[in-house]
Design an enzyme around this catalytic site. Sequence first.
Site, short mmCIF file in Angstrom:
data_model
loop_
_atom_site.label_atom_id
_atom_site.label_comp_id
_atom_site.label_asym_id
_atom_site.label_seq_id
_atom_site.Cartn_x
_atom_site.Cartn_y
_atom_site.Cartn_z
N LYS A 251 17.31 -26.96 43.48
CA LYS A 251 16.37 -27.62 42.59
C LYS A 251 15.16 -26.73 42.41
O LYS A 251 14.62 -26.21 43.40
CB LYS A 251 15.94 -28.97 43.20
CG LYS A 251 14.71 -29.61 42.54
CD LYS A 251 15.02 -30.26 41.22
CE LYS A 251 13.79 -30.86 40.54
NZ LYS A 251 13.13 -31.95 41.26
N ASP B 38 15.29 -40.40 38.89
CA ASP B 38 14.11 -40.10 39.71
C ASP B 38 13.80 -41.23 40.70
O ASP B 38 12.64 -41.53 40.99
CB ASP B 38 12.88 -39.80 38.84
CG ASP B 38 12.08 -38.61 39.37
OD1 ASP B 38 12.41 -38.10 40.46
OD2 ASP B 38 11.11 -38.19 38.70
ZN LIG Z 1 12.34 -35.85 40.59
#
Ligand SMILES: [Zn+2]
Length: 369
Positions: free
Chosen positions: A148, A281
């Site tokens: 990420k 998220d």
């Molecule tokens: Zn995030």
Amino acid sequence: MAAATSNNATAIDLSKATCLPGLIDVHTHITGDPIHTGYAGLGVSIPRFAITGAKNARLTLRAGFTTIRNVGAAGFSDVAVRDGVNAGEIEGPRMLVSGPALGITGGHCDDNLLPFEYHHVSEGVADGPWAARAKVREVIKYGADVIKICASGGVLSKGDLPGTPQYTLEEMQAIADEAHKLGRKVAAHAHGTQSIKDAIRAGIDSIEHSSLIDDEGIALAKQHGTYLVFDIYNDDFILQEGAKAGMLAESIEKEKKIGRLQRENFRKAFQAGAKIAFGTDAGVYPHGDNARQFGKMVEWGMKPLDAIQAATINAADLLGWSEKTGTLEKGHYADLIAVEGNPLTDVKILESVKFVMKGGTVARNDFAK
Ligand SMILES: [Zn+2]
């Protein structure tokens, strides 16, 4: 109702239910809760984050999400949760995890809350192509399945702007090259128009948030086969609950500017035929509410079936797990869920999943009650 069958298998009667493949959320922060944003998060240790992750893994599975991709966690707390789940010590979904997110000094993936004299730098900070390559190697060493990175500024970070680029094209090319060489995909946090295009051109596999994507960015994503992930539910939570949860005032202001544009661009990208995977998220809003995003996706242009496919077939494809999960077929894991009613006419039914099976093991069965 369960009954023994001739070959000792157990029959479960779901004849009154609608069955679907287990759902997949490709953008979670399983070790974080909304109360951990802003200054409150500084008081939480990495082991404590792992405990929070164990709690959230169970909530997520029981909500019907049998697979998640975790993109960013303090230390390697998500690696610990994944390994605990795989060892059968705690309940949770299948997990692909990143460990700490990579980013520039002072960027969205750094921690900018403390003044200079504390010398506090997040674990994932790496500036320059070679430092970034080395960081890819390091997070893989400690258990990352996926990389990420932060390509642009963000909403919940201090002192940066979502629209401005952070990692350069050159840095992202180095990261994508190194990760792919080592068999990992890369997910790039990118709100900004330029960062989205740079990330796609660098060969990043998925764009997270995608908020300010323009027509050229959408065309590039289609051309490169890049997945776009739009977390279009949590805006509501940030605006309604963010201040109470301790989010910075500047974060609430940033969300006000970007939330609606993101939803409009989600509709544009979908209508243009870009590949979209379901990512929410989770952690910015409470874990277990992941399915609330389905309603938003339908409100902003998708048919319920499109939204379900984003969270099953498409998400499995992005994870590289199409041979394992995402559809119900022979040879795949027995990851399935059941609901009462028809989610193709009311997608919000997915917010109350009544039956969950992961890999043939029942994690929840409200029909048996
Ligand atoms: Zn995030």
